[in-house]
Design a protein around this motif. Sequence first.
Motif, PDB file in Angstrom:
ATOM      1  N   UNK A  84       0.946  -1.383  -0.088  1.00 24.22           N
ATOM      2  CA  UNK A  84      -0.015   0.109   0.021  1.00 24.22           C
ATOM      3  C   UNK A  84       0.814   1.178  -0.002  1.00 24.22           C
ATOM      4  N   UNK A  85       2.118   0.971   0.069  1.00 24.11           N
ATOM      5  CA  UNK A  85       3.055   2.176   0.005  1.00 24.11           C
ATOM      6  C   UNK A  85       4.084   2.073  -1.194  1.00 24.11           C
ATOM      7  N   UNK A  86       3.855   2.026  -2.231  1.00 20.08           N
ATOM      8  CA  UNK A  86       4.774   2.126  -3.514  1.00 20.08           C
ATOM      9  C   UNK A  86       5.731   3.346  -3.527  1.00 20.08           C
ATOM     10  N   UNK A  87       6.739   3.117  -4.119  1.00 17.55           N
ATOM     11  CA  UNK A  87       7.636   4.291  -4.142  1.00 17.55           C
ATOM     12  C   UNK A  87       7.114   5.450  -4.759  1.00 17.55           C
ATOM     13  N   UNK A  88       6.148   5.260  -5.868  1.00 19.62           N
ATOM     14  CA  UNK A  88       5.508   6.219  -6.585  1.00 19.62           C
ATOM     15  C   UNK A  88       4.027   5.962  -6.360  1.00 19.62           C
ATOM     16  N   UNK A 147       6.975   6.852   6.935  1.00 12.65           N
ATOM     17  CA  UNK A 147       7.209   8.063   6.194  1.00 12.65           C
ATOM     18  C   UNK A 147       5.763   8.818   6.263  1.00 12.65           C
ATOM     19  N   UNK A 148       5.009   8.104   6.497  1.00  8.61           N
ATOM     20  CA  UNK A 148       3.624   8.596   6.389  1.00  8.61           C
ATOM     21  C   UNK A 148       2.568   8.402   7.552  1.00  8.61           C
ATOM     22  N   UNK A 149       3.360   8.610   8.442  1.00  9.03           N
ATOM     23  CA  UNK A 149       2.378   8.453   9.866  1.00  9.03           C
ATOM     24  C   UNK A 149       2.532   9.842  10.357  1.00  9.03           C
ATOM     25  N   UNK A 195     -13.592   2.720   7.529  1.00  9.84           N
ATOM     26  CA  UNK A 195     -13.181   2.667   8.718  1.00  9.84           C
ATOM     27  C   UNK A 195     -11.648   2.425   8.854  1.00  9.84           C
ATOM     28  N   UNK A 196     -10.998   2.307   7.990  1.00  8.23           N
ATOM     29  CA  UNK A 196      -9.403   2.062   8.014  1.00  8.23           C
ATOM     30  C   UNK A 196      -9.052   2.393   6.647  1.00  8.23           C
ATOM     31  N   UNK A 197      -8.393   3.612   6.693  1.00  7.63           N
ATOM     32  CA  UNK A 197      -8.271   4.302   5.235  1.00  7.63           C
ATOM     33  C   UNK A 197      -7.302   5.526   5.270  1.00  7.63           C
ATOM     34  N   UNK A 198      -6.802   5.645   4.314  1.00 11.73           N
ATOM     35  CA  UNK A 198      -5.872   7.084   3.830  1.00 11.73           C
ATOM     36  C   UNK A 198      -6.663   7.769   2.807  1.00 11.73           C
ATOM     37  N   UNK A 199      -7.097   8.889   3.206  1.00 14.35           N
ATOM     38  CA  UNK A 199      -8.119   9.311   2.008  1.00 14.35           C
ATOM     39  C   UNK A 199      -7.321  10.342   0.984  1.00 14.35           C
ATOM     40  N   UNK A 200      -6.092  10.465   1.172  1.00 16.08           N
ATOM     41  CA  UNK A 200      -5.413  11.288   0.212  1.00 16.08           C
ATOM     42  C   UNK A 200      -4.020  10.775   0.282  1.00 16.08           C
ATOM     43  N   UNK A 201      -3.023  10.938  -0.650  1.00 18.30           N
ATOM     44  CA  UNK A 201      -3.521  11.496  -1.983  1.00 18.30           C
ATOM     45  C   UNK A 201      -4.294  10.622  -2.864  1.00 18.30           C
ATOM     46  N   UNK A 219      -6.228  15.891   8.281  1.00 20.70           N
ATOM     47  CA  UNK A 219      -5.769  14.667   8.537  1.00 20.70           C
ATOM     48  C   UNK A 219      -5.943  13.632   7.649  1.00 20.70           C
ATOM     49  N   UNK A 220      -6.573  13.847   6.659  1.00 19.78           N
ATOM     50  CA  UNK A 220      -6.984  13.126   5.360  1.00 19.78           C
ATOM     51  C   UNK A 220      -5.603  12.560   4.644  1.00 19.78           C
ATOM     52  N   UNK A 221      -4.548  12.983   4.987  1.00 21.37           N
ATOM     53  CA  UNK A 221      -3.019  12.532   4.255  1.00 21.37           C
ATOM     54  C   UNK A 221      -2.433  11.424   5.519  1.00 21.37           C
ATOM     55  N   UNK A 222      -3.217  11.044   6.663  1.00 21.96           N
ATOM     56  CA  UNK A 222      -2.669  10.187   7.405  1.00 21.96           C
ATOM     57  C   UNK A 222      -3.595   8.974   7.642  1.00 21.96           C
ATOM     58  N   UNK A 223      -3.021   7.740   8.121  1.00 22.76           N
ATOM     59  CA  UNK A 223      -3.956   6.683   8.197  1.00 22.76           C
ATOM     60  C   UNK A 223      -5.133   6.932   9.271  1.00 22.76           C
TER      61      UNK A 223
END
Length: 335
Positions: A84-88, A147-149, A195-201, A219-223
């Motif tokens: 769920x966390x690809x480089x690109x 890097x995304x928390x 219920x368990x998501x990251x809305x953006x990007x 907060x949409x950029x965080x889990x």
Amino acid sequence: MYNSKITGLGYYVPDNVVTNDDLSKMMDTNDEWIQERTGIKERRWIKEGSDDSSSVMGAKASRIAIERAGLTSKDIDFIVFATLSPDYYFPGGGVQLQEMLGMNTVGALDIRNQCSGFIYAMSVADQFIKTGMYKNILVVGAEYHSSGLDKTTRGRGVSVIFGDGAGAAVLSRTEDNTKGILSSHLHSEGKHAEELTVLAPSAKHWVTELLEENDENDESYFPHMNGTFVFKNAVVRFSEAIYEGLKTNGLETTDIDMLIPHQANLRITQFIQKKFKLGDDQVHSNIHKYGNTTAASVIIALSEAWEQGKLKENDLVVLAAFGSGFTWGSVIMRW
């Protein structure tokens, strides 16, 4: 009809250990609070300045798995890469693995099923082999969460859970239908997606919007996770997927030799272990060391269990996972 079996396993985790005490310096939390709720004592996070990424870690794990399979990268016919966390944002990490490992121009498929990603990836690879299309498939789960928390007190309910790492398996063709993957079972329930998501990007919410608005409170950029709701669904779906796999193959819970569950929360694992009346030697858990590595967690745990000599010839091994989507599934295999 061919069957598929694992011929090589490997995993890689960053050297950087982040303990619960380390997190207490970043946010209002403590070791007791984290262990009580998750069972996690530490996790691995990629250190700033490191060259590691999901694809790089996946490649490192893959090299180990391919060597242990007695193969070279040129022997791999296809790649299935779960993350769920690809480089690109695109392209996916599968093509990066193809290049990094110096493979032939084989196909590369990316799987986006989060915590169930490796289960889905194994099922897809199994079908390709059983139909005779491919002989050796590299199946990888890798995640770069750190890097995304949100590493503030606001995000502690999620950020203390996740770790970085990767695992890989080589799935190979066999004509012995008594060994390898017996069946796989996949499910989803999209009504609970948020219920368990990251809305953006996303196409609806690009990073540039945040930069332009300079909205530090977005907060949409965080889990986001509704922890209690996820837990309640997880224990039900975990059980259903395992029972389904056993029933399909005419097996009972007493036939299970080793359960490798997705490492989401120690409390979930303990609940399932108790429900199925499995001993400590029949369940492999490593969440206390690595946290939740999402698509990488099942394959890291499976690789570790194998390295520790916990898997014996003819053992019935059950892989199971539940996560965002909601998605869940199981793989039943004879070692």
